[in-house]
Write a protein that holds these residues in place. Structure first.
Motif, PDB file in Angstrom:
ATOM      1  N   THR B 213       0.849  -1.209   0.000  1.00  0.00           N
ATOM      2  CA  THR B 213       0.000   0.000   0.000  1.00  0.00           C
ATOM      3  C   THR B 213       0.876   1.249   0.000  1.00  0.00           C
ATOM      4  O   THR B 213       0.609   2.206  -0.722  1.00  0.00           O
ATOM      5  CB  THR B 213      -0.922   0.010   1.243  1.00  0.00           C
ATOM      6  OG1 THR B 213      -1.557  -1.242   1.320  1.00  0.00           O
ATOM      7  CG2 THR B 213      -1.949   1.102   1.157  1.00  0.00           C
ATOM      8  N   LEU B 214       1.940   1.230   0.819  1.00  0.00           N
ATOM      9  CA  LEU B 214       2.811   2.406   0.898  1.00  0.00           C
ATOM     10  C   LEU B 214       3.494   2.661  -0.450  1.00  0.00           C
ATOM     11  O   LEU B 214       3.649   3.796  -0.871  1.00  0.00           O
ATOM     12  CB  LEU B 214       3.851   2.236   2.009  1.00  0.00           C
ATOM     13  CG  LEU B 214       3.283   2.163   3.429  1.00  0.00           C
ATOM     14  CD1 LEU B 214       4.404   1.996   4.445  1.00  0.00           C
ATOM     15  CD2 LEU B 214       2.454   3.391   3.772  1.00  0.00           C
ATOM     16  N   PHE B 215       3.894   1.563  -1.121  1.00  0.00           N
ATOM     17  CA  PHE B 215       4.505   1.711  -2.455  1.00  0.00           C
ATOM     18  C   PHE B 215       3.484   2.215  -3.469  1.00  0.00           C
ATOM     19  O   PHE B 215       3.806   2.997  -4.354  1.00  0.00           O
ATOM     20  CB  PHE B 215       5.057   0.364  -2.946  1.00  0.00           C
ATOM     21  CG  PHE B 215       6.458   0.089  -2.500  1.00  0.00           C
ATOM     22  CD1 PHE B 215       7.509   0.902  -2.914  1.00  0.00           C
ATOM     23  CD2 PHE B 215       6.744  -0.973  -1.661  1.00  0.00           C
ATOM     24  CE1 PHE B 215       8.800   0.651  -2.501  1.00  0.00           C
ATOM     25  CE2 PHE B 215       8.036  -1.230  -1.229  1.00  0.00           C
ATOM     26  CZ  PHE B 215       9.067  -0.419  -1.655  1.00  0.00           C
ATOM     27  N   ALA B 216       2.250   1.706  -3.319  1.00  0.00           N
ATOM     28  CA  ALA B 216       1.218   2.021  -4.317  1.00  0.00           C
ATOM     29  C   ALA B 216       0.635   3.421  -4.145  1.00  0.00           C
ATOM     30  O   ALA B 216       0.102   3.993  -5.102  1.00  0.00           O
ATOM     31  CB  ALA B 216       0.101   0.983  -4.236  1.00  0.00           C
ATOM     32  N   LEU B 217       0.750   3.975  -2.924  1.00  0.00           N
ATOM     33  CA  LEU B 217       0.074   5.247  -2.646  1.00  0.00           C
ATOM     34  C   LEU B 217       0.378   6.376  -3.640  1.00  0.00           C
ATOM     35  O   LEU B 217      -0.551   6.992  -4.164  1.00  0.00           O
ATOM     36  CB  LEU B 217       0.407   5.708  -1.218  1.00  0.00           C
ATOM     37  CG  LEU B 217      -0.618   5.334  -0.154  1.00  0.00           C
ATOM     38  CD1 LEU B 217      -0.148   5.823   1.201  1.00  0.00           C
ATOM     39  CD2 LEU B 217      -1.983   5.914  -0.452  1.00  0.00           C
ATOM     40  N   PRO B 218       1.680   6.663  -3.920  1.00  0.00           N
ATOM     41  CA  PRO B 218       1.937   7.770  -4.854  1.00  0.00           C
ATOM     42  C   PRO B 218       1.287   7.550  -6.216  1.00  0.00           C
ATOM     43  O   PRO B 218       0.732   8.476  -6.809  1.00  0.00           O
ATOM     44  CB  PRO B 218       3.470   7.779  -4.998  1.00  0.00           C
ATOM     45  CG  PRO B 218       3.984   7.053  -3.829  1.00  0.00           C
ATOM     46  CD  PRO B 218       2.939   6.077  -3.431  1.00  0.00           C
ATOM     47  N   LEU B 219       1.319   6.277  -6.665  1.00  0.00           N
ATOM     48  CA  LEU B 219       0.760   5.985  -7.991  1.00  0.00           C
ATOM     49  C   LEU B 219      -0.762   6.126  -7.982  1.00  0.00           C
ATOM     50  O   LEU B 219      -1.349   6.670  -8.914  1.00  0.00           O
ATOM     51  CB  LEU B 219       1.147   4.573  -8.427  1.00  0.00           C
ATOM     52  CG  LEU B 219       2.628   4.221  -8.375  1.00  0.00           C
ATOM     53  CD1 LEU B 219       2.856   2.813  -8.868  1.00  0.00           C
ATOM     54  CD2 LEU B 219       3.434   5.188  -9.215  1.00  0.00           C
ATOM     55  N   VAL B 220      -1.371   5.641  -6.910  1.00  0.00           N
ATOM     56  CA  VAL B 220      -2.834   5.703  -6.813  1.00  0.00           C
ATOM     57  C   VAL B 220      -3.284   7.161  -6.677  1.00  0.00           C
ATOM     58  O   VAL B 220      -4.234   7.592  -7.335  1.00  0.00           O
ATOM     59  CB  VAL B 220      -3.321   4.850  -5.616  1.00  0.00           C
ATOM     60  CG1 VAL B 220      -4.800   5.056  -5.370  1.00  0.00           C
ATOM     61  CG2 VAL B 220      -3.036   3.379  -5.874  1.00  0.00           C
ATOM     62  N   ILE B 221      -2.562   7.922  -5.860  1.00  0.00           N
ATOM     63  CA  ILE B 221      -2.920   9.342  -5.681  1.00  0.00           C
ATOM     64  C   ILE B 221      -2.744  10.087  -7.006  1.00  0.00           C
ATOM     65  O   ILE B 221      -3.593  10.891  -7.395  1.00  0.00           O
ATOM     66  CB  ILE B 221      -2.068   9.971  -4.560  1.00  0.00           C
ATOM     67  CG1 ILE B 221      -2.552   9.426  -3.218  1.00  0.00           C
ATOM     68  CG2 ILE B 221      -2.158  11.493  -4.573  1.00  0.00           C
ATOM     69  CD1 ILE B 221      -1.660   9.758  -2.060  1.00  0.00           C
ATOM     70  N   ALA B 222      -1.664   9.779  -7.705  1.00  0.00           N
ATOM     71  CA  ALA B 222      -1.433  10.432  -9.007  1.00  0.00           C
ATOM     72  C   ALA B 222      -2.550  10.093  -9.983  1.00  0.00           C
ATOM     73  O   ALA B 222      -3.012  10.944 -10.743  1.00  0.00           O
ATOM     74  CB  ALA B 222      -0.097  10.000  -9.580  1.00  0.00           C
ATOM     75  N   ALA B 223      -2.987   8.833  -9.936  1.00  0.00           N
ATOM     76  CA  ALA B 223      -4.036   8.404 -10.864  1.00  0.00           C
ATOM     77  C   ALA B 223      -5.367   9.099 -10.566  1.00  0.00           C
ATOM     78  O   ALA B 223      -6.116   9.418 -11.479  1.00  0.00           O
ATOM     79  CB  ALA B 223      -4.202   6.893 -10.787  1.00  0.00           C
ATOM     80  N   TRP B 224      -5.643   9.338  -9.271  1.00  0.00           N
ATOM     81  CA  TRP B 224      -6.931   9.921  -8.904  1.00  0.00           C
ATOM     82  C   TRP B 224      -6.874  11.428  -8.702  1.00  0.00           C
ATOM     83  O   TRP B 224      -7.808  12.014  -8.161  1.00  0.00           O
ATOM     84  CB  TRP B 224      -7.497   9.222  -7.664  1.00  0.00           C
ATOM     85  CG  TRP B 224      -8.133   7.948  -8.075  1.00  0.00           C
ATOM     86  CD1 TRP B 224      -7.602   6.700  -7.978  1.00  0.00           C
ATOM     87  CD2 TRP B 224      -9.388   7.783  -8.730  1.00  0.00           C
ATOM     88  NE1 TRP B 224      -8.449   5.770  -8.520  1.00  0.00           N
ATOM     89  CE2 TRP B 224      -9.554   6.411  -8.987  1.00  0.00           C
ATOM     90  CE3 TRP B 224     -10.401   8.659  -9.142  1.00  0.00           C
ATOM     91  CZ2 TRP B 224     -10.678   5.894  -9.630  1.00  0.00           C
ATOM     92  CZ3 TRP B 224     -11.517   8.135  -9.778  1.00  0.00           C
ATOM     93  CH2 TRP B 224     -11.650   6.783 -10.004  1.00  0.00           C
ATOM     94  N   ARG B 225      -5.774  12.034  -9.161  1.00  0.00           N
ATOM     95  CA  ARG B 225      -5.675  13.489  -9.093  1.00  0.00           C
ATOM     96  C   ARG B 225      -6.693  14.110 -10.048  1.00  0.00           C
ATOM     97  O   ARG B 225      -7.032  13.524 -11.077  1.00  0.00           O
ATOM     98  CB  ARG B 225      -4.261  13.895  -9.555  1.00  0.00           C
ATOM     99  CG  ARG B 225      -3.649  15.026  -8.825  1.00  0.00           C
ATOM    100  CD  ARG B 225      -2.151  15.000  -9.046  1.00  0.00           C
ATOM    101  NE  ARG B 225      -1.780  14.166 -10.181  1.00  0.00           N
ATOM    102  CZ  ARG B 225      -1.193  14.628 -11.273  1.00  0.00           C
ATOM    103  NH1 ARG B 225      -0.913  15.894 -11.385  1.00  0.00           N
ATOM    104  NH2 ARG B 225      -0.847  13.810 -12.245  1.00  0.00           N
ATOM    105  N   LYS B 226      -7.129  15.335  -9.714  1.00  0.00           N
ATOM    106  CA  LYS B 226      -8.073  16.028 -10.605  1.00  0.00           C
ATOM    107  C   LYS B 226      -7.400  16.278 -11.942  1.00  0.00           C
ATOM    108  O   LYS B 226      -6.221  16.580 -11.997  1.00  0.00           O
ATOM    109  CB  LYS B 226      -8.459  17.372  -9.994  1.00  0.00           C
ATOM    110  CG  LYS B 226      -9.627  17.300  -9.055  1.00  0.00           C
ATOM    111  CD  LYS B 226      -9.994  18.691  -8.624  1.00  0.00           C
ATOM    112  CE  LYS B 226     -10.893  18.658  -7.405  1.00  0.00           C
ATOM    113  NZ  LYS B 226     -10.987  19.963  -6.779  1.00  0.00           N
ATOM    114  N   LYS B 227      -8.198  16.207 -13.012  1.00  0.00           N
ATOM    115  CA  LYS B 227      -7.620  16.471 -14.329  1.00  0.00           C
ATOM    116  C   LYS B 227      -7.525  17.965 -14.557  1.00  0.00           C
ATOM    117  O   LYS B 227      -8.377  18.699 -14.131  1.00  0.00           O
ATOM    118  CB  LYS B 227      -8.470  15.823 -15.398  1.00  0.00           C
ATOM    119  CG  LYS B 227      -8.291  14.328 -15.389  1.00  0.00           C
ATOM    120  CD  LYS B 227      -8.902  13.708 -16.619  1.00  0.00           C
ATOM    121  CE  LYS B 227      -8.723  12.198 -16.558  1.00  0.00           C
ATOM    122  NZ  LYS B 227      -9.303  11.530 -17.682  1.00  0.00           N
TER     123      LYS B 227
END
Lengths: 81, 227
Positions: B213-227
């Motif tokens: 989860t800690l590794f995935a967090l930056p990627l997941v947050i980046a993916a769900w960032r506002k466009k």
């Protein structure tokens, strides 16, 4: 965070000078999609990048960027007439 | 060979790998169906490591993108779907493994091994999806060996915001896990007694899930960032 909307005339200047986003991006050293972000007002560039862009077009910084919306050319022409 | 041909082949290899993994994990957990079942599992044992290795190389090289100059969409629809699947897979892992810990291996009414397999399988799926997501977001989040990250000021700012947010959420999750572990510590002797005096091996999926989860967090947050 205090955030001011920065308006710009990059698209207009690009069209006038026949410069593509890719060419402008290469000249100022950024990704070409960053130019799109700036044009749409989704990203406010740093002062350094702003100066580089203005220099590329050979105009003053204030000609390209402003904190107030630029008047539309249509409205300006109408006023002159 | 033309780039478009390479891209097409690479995509097929990656899809074949994903489908193979999905079938493999499915056949591991469902009841035995016949000869096809055992043949497939046998052939998967030989083929899956090769396919997985090839897919990882393909994804790291960015061979699934037609235009190498184009900035990949870090928060496009594909990234968002994969990010959601990663979170889903981690949740399934934690739930299934936790559930399996409380079922005795000798209890034939509840299938402990199905929970273990589903949990382990979902964990592997999460790792695989994490690779895929990091490949999709390569330009911003992946630093290839021997290649420095060449970001312009917008990308650098984006990256910084994403990492700041993920550090905050990560720190919160670590504290939450520590609190939860402390709360549930008294359950450990019960779990050991259910498992005939030993700590079940699958319990390690829980700290792995936190690390994942800690590794995935930056990627997941980046993916769900506002466009």
């Amino acid at each position: 965070m205090y955030c001011v909307m920065i308006y710009n005339r990059i698209a207009l200047l690009r069209t006038e000078q026949g410069v593509s986003r890719q060419e402008l991006a290469e000249k100022v050293g950024v990704n070409y999609q960053t130019i799109g972000f700036i044009e749409r007002g989704d990203y406010s560039p740093s002062l350094e990048l702003g100066f580089k862009i203005a220099e590329t077009f050979g105009v003053e910084l204030t000609t390209v960027f402003s904190d107030k919306p630029f008047p539309s050319l249509f409205a300006t022409n109408k006023e002159k007439k | 060979m033309k780039r478009s041909t390479k891209v097409a082949i690479s995509r097929w290899v990656v899809w074949a790998c994903l489908v193979n993994w999905a079938l493999f994990l499915l056949l591991l957990v469902v009841p035995f169906t016949g000869d096809f079942h055992s043949y497939f599992l046998l052939y998967s044992f030989a083929l899956l490591p090769l396919l997985s290795f090839a897919s990882v190389i393909i994804l790291l090289q960015g061979l699934t993108t037609r235009d190498p100059k184009r900035e990949k969409s870090a928060n496009g629809m594909a990234a968002r779907i994969i990010a959601s699947l990663i979170i889903g897979a981690i949740v399934v892992t934690v739930y299934s493994i936790t559930k399996s810990l409380w079922i005795s291996p000798w209890d034939i009414t509840l299938n402990r091994f199905a929970y273990e397999n589903i949990g382990g399988g979902a964990g592997f799926v999460a790792v695989l999806l994490l690779f895929i997501l990091s490949a999709i977001q390569k330009d911003i989040y992946w630093v290839a060996r021997g290649k420095t990250l060449q970001l312009d000021e917008r990308q650098a700012k984006d990256r910084q915001q994403v990492f700041e947010k993920s550090y905050k959420i990560g720190a919160f999750l670590v504290l939450l896990s520590a609190w939860f572990f402390e709360m549930k510590l008294h359950s450990l002797p019960q779990i050991i007694s259910i498992n005939a005096g030993s700590i079940p091996g699958d319990i390690y999926w829980l700290p792995y899930s936190l690390a994942l989860t800690l590794f995935a967090l930056p990627l997941v947050i980046a993916a769900w960032r506002k466009k």
